[in-house]
Design an enzyme around this catalytic site. Structure first.
Site, PDB file in Angstrom:
ATOM      1  N   SER A 247     -61.868   8.760  30.099  1.00  0.00           N
ATOM      2  CA  SER A 247     -62.638   9.337  29.005  1.00  0.00           C
ATOM      3  C   SER A 247     -64.080   8.852  28.907  1.00  0.00           C
ATOM      4  O   SER A 247     -64.952   9.594  28.465  1.00  0.00           O
ATOM      5  CB  SER A 247     -61.931   9.038  27.674  1.00  0.00           C
ATOM      6  OG  SER A 247     -62.607   9.621  26.589  1.00  0.00           O
ATOM      7  N   PRO A 249     -67.926   7.905  29.062  1.00  0.00           N
ATOM      8  CA  PRO A 249     -68.324   7.303  27.773  1.00  0.00           C
ATOM      9  C   PRO A 249     -67.852   8.053  26.531  1.00  0.00           C
ATOM     10  O   PRO A 249     -68.252   7.726  25.430  1.00  0.00           O
ATOM     11  CB  PRO A 249     -69.852   7.299  27.850  1.00  0.00           C
ATOM     12  CG  PRO A 249     -70.170   8.508  28.673  1.00  0.00           C
ATOM     13  CD  PRO A 249     -69.076   8.601  29.697  1.00  0.00           C
ATOM     14  N   GLY A 250     -67.029   9.089  26.721  1.00  0.00           N
ATOM     15  CA  GLY A 250     -66.358   9.682  25.585  1.00  0.00           C
ATOM     16  C   GLY A 250     -66.951  10.937  25.007  1.00  0.00           C
ATOM     17  O   GLY A 250     -66.591  11.338  23.901  1.00  0.00           O
ATOM     18  N   ASP A 269     -59.190   4.885  29.305  1.00  0.00           N
ATOM     19  CA  ASP A 269     -60.062   4.605  30.447  1.00  0.00           C
ATOM     20  C   ASP A 269     -59.635   3.286  31.078  1.00  0.00           C
ATOM     21  O   ASP A 269     -59.159   2.378  30.383  1.00  0.00           O
ATOM     22  CB  ASP A 269     -61.528   4.540  30.037  1.00  0.00           C
ATOM     23  CG  ASP A 269     -62.457   4.793  31.229  1.00  0.00           C
ATOM     24  OD1 ASP A 269     -62.823   5.962  31.459  1.00  0.00           O
ATOM     25  OD2 ASP A 269     -62.785   3.820  31.928  1.00  0.00           O
ATOM     26  N   ASP A 295     -54.667   2.119  33.483  1.00  0.00           N
ATOM     27  CA  ASP A 295     -54.656   3.052  34.599  1.00  0.00           C
ATOM     28  C   ASP A 295     -54.029   4.358  34.128  1.00  0.00           C
ATOM     29  O   ASP A 295     -52.862   4.394  33.704  1.00  0.00           O
ATOM     30  CB  ASP A 295     -53.843   2.443  35.740  1.00  0.00           C
ATOM     31  CG  ASP A 295     -53.849   3.288  37.001  1.00  0.00           C
ATOM     32  OD1 ASP A 295     -54.182   4.494  36.919  1.00  0.00           O
ATOM     33  OD2 ASP A 295     -53.503   2.754  38.068  1.00  0.00           O
ATOM     34  N   CYS A 364     -67.751  17.049  37.686  1.00  0.00           N
ATOM     35  CA  CYS A 364     -69.176  17.407  37.704  1.00  0.00           C
ATOM     36  C   CYS A 364     -69.656  17.439  39.157  1.00  0.00           C
ATOM     37  O   CYS A 364     -70.572  16.719  39.549  1.00  0.00           O
ATOM     38  CB  CYS A 364     -70.009  16.461  36.848  1.00  0.00           C
ATOM     39  SG  CYS A 364     -69.819  14.707  37.233  1.00  0.00           S
TER      40      CYS A 364
END
Length: 421
Positions: A247, A249-250, A269, A295, A364
């Site tokens: 996740s 930086p959220g 995370d 994990d 991304c």
């Protein structure tokens, strides 16, 4: 950690220091810039940022130019980046040539290499004398992309599409952000003079420059529109219970918490430090949802969630419009080790989702190899995804989900929505 010493007061020196640190430690520019103390007004800081991002954006072409005047450029990194940054100024910025060259001659001494002043001066003077012909092809692929990356993209997406992306990557993009409320506290209107409402996403605004620092304490979250688009899909699914794996930086988790407060959300995370970034954003945005350090492939939550969001670790080559330094940090496409991680995370996400629930996988990246093999019993929910994507989004539909094409406000992303029978 901020480097010790006197604060830097020259924007060109800050730019060179940032370039050296980002390249040496494979950092994103904001992370590298945060390593230095500096005393610059807003205009000079913007000038330094333009040099850094522009040098990274046109790095392959600038390296070609440097080799024309210095065929075997073997010198310290500080000198190398000083030359590249100065060449960028000469070719792309409105700075007076004499000011660029004079300051480079001064800074080579400050960097501790006075014996190389003659070399620096000769390279920059020769580039100046070469005139406009030196910069004519700066919108071509060879100026913007390493050869391996150009070949990968053309093979997968075709030369015409890649040519369109290259044109986009030669320009500076817009910054996008969202705010939970309507008006920004302290503003007379929702928008400042530099801002426009996104024509695509309901909570998004765009601007050319940086967001005022005070806004960050007033509920503003800076998030690219491709990332917002994925989170917007998650909101549209209206999950009763959701988890965001990998996740930090959220951004997507915070978006879901802000605009779907009825969802019971958990974020996970592996990295404790990066999880701390989510905590900071939670406090700043006044959001509250549990965080798990661990994990994502080893969690004991089989069949618990209506929605599993997985923004998987990836090559990151889709964000090179905003972060052209990515090109410098990568030397080849994603490899088997990366593919194995992505596949393991997809397998885990599929275990955690309820029957009838959804897995929303995204990267991304524009590399089609970074969409792992899908579970045998998965339904690719493209019809549902099409219902949730707003009109005007730069989306290309693929057999496995969608491709978000890079443009002035969107990073290159890929996503697939799966539904468990």
């Amino acid at each position: 950690m901020v480097e010790a010493g006197r604060p830097i007061s020259d924007p060109r020196m800050l730019a060179v220091r940032c370039l050296v640190t980002a390249a040496r430690q494979r950092l994103l520019v904001p992370e590298a810039m945060a390593r230095f103390a500096y005393q610059l007004d807003a205009r000079d800081l913007a000038f330094a940022h333009e040099i850094v991002y522009g040098t990274f954006r046109f790095l392959p072409g600038l390296e070609q130019v440097l080799r024309q005047f210095c065929p075997k450029p073997k010198f310290p990194p500080e000198v190398h980046w000083l030359l590249l940054a100065s060449l960028y100024e000469l070719g792309f910025m409105r700075s007076a040539d004499y000011a660029t060259i004079d300051q480079a001659n001064r800074n080579i001494r400050k960097l501790g290499f006075p014996r190389l002043k003659g070399l620096v001066n000769a390279v920059l003077r020769n580039a100046q004398r070469a005139g406009d012909d030196l910069w004519r092809e700066r919108d071509q692929a060879s100026w913007l992309l390493p050869r391996w990356l150009e070949k990968l993209l053309v093979k997968q997406h075709g030369p015409e599409r890649v040519a369109t992306w290259i044109k986009r990557w030669s320009e500076r993009g817009l910054l996008s952000y969202w705010h939970q409320g309507g008006e920004l506290p302290g503003d007379d209107a929702v928008l400042s003079g530099d801002d426009v409402v996104s024509p695509v996403l309901p909570h998004c605004r765009r601007r050319e420059g940086a967001v005022p620092e005070a806004w960050l304490e007033q509920g503003v979250y800076i998030q690219n529109e491709s990332s917002q688009l994925i989170a917007h899909v998650a909101v549209g699914l209206s999950p009763a219970k959701a988890i965001d794996l990998c996740s930090a930086p959220g951004g997507k988790a915070c978006y879901l918490a802000a605009f779907s407060p009825e969802t019971e959300l958990t974020a996970c995370d592996l990295d404790e430090y990066r999880l701390g970034l989510i905590r900071q954003n939670q406090r700043r945005l006044n959001l509250n949802f549990p965080l798990i350090v661990g994990d994502a492939t080893q969690m004991n939550c089989t069949g618990e969630f209506d929605l599993v969001m997985l923004d998987a670790p990836c090559s990151g080559i889709g964000i090179l419009g905003r972060h052209p330094e990515i090109k410098r940090h990568k030397e080849k496409p994603a490899d088997a080790a990366m593919f194995d991680v992505q596949a393991a995370l997809m397998k885990a996400a599929w275990q955690y989702v309820k029957p009838g629930g959804h897995v929303l996988y995204s990267v991304c990246s524009l590399d089609q190899n970074e969409i792992p093999a899908l579970p045998e019993d998965a339904h690719i929910a493209n019809d549902r995804l099409k219902e949730l994507i707003p009109a005007g989004a730069p989306v290309v539909w693929q057999e496995n989900g969608l491709l978000i094409e890079p443009d002035v406000a969107f990073d290159g992303f890929q996503a697939v929505l799966l539904q468990k029978p």
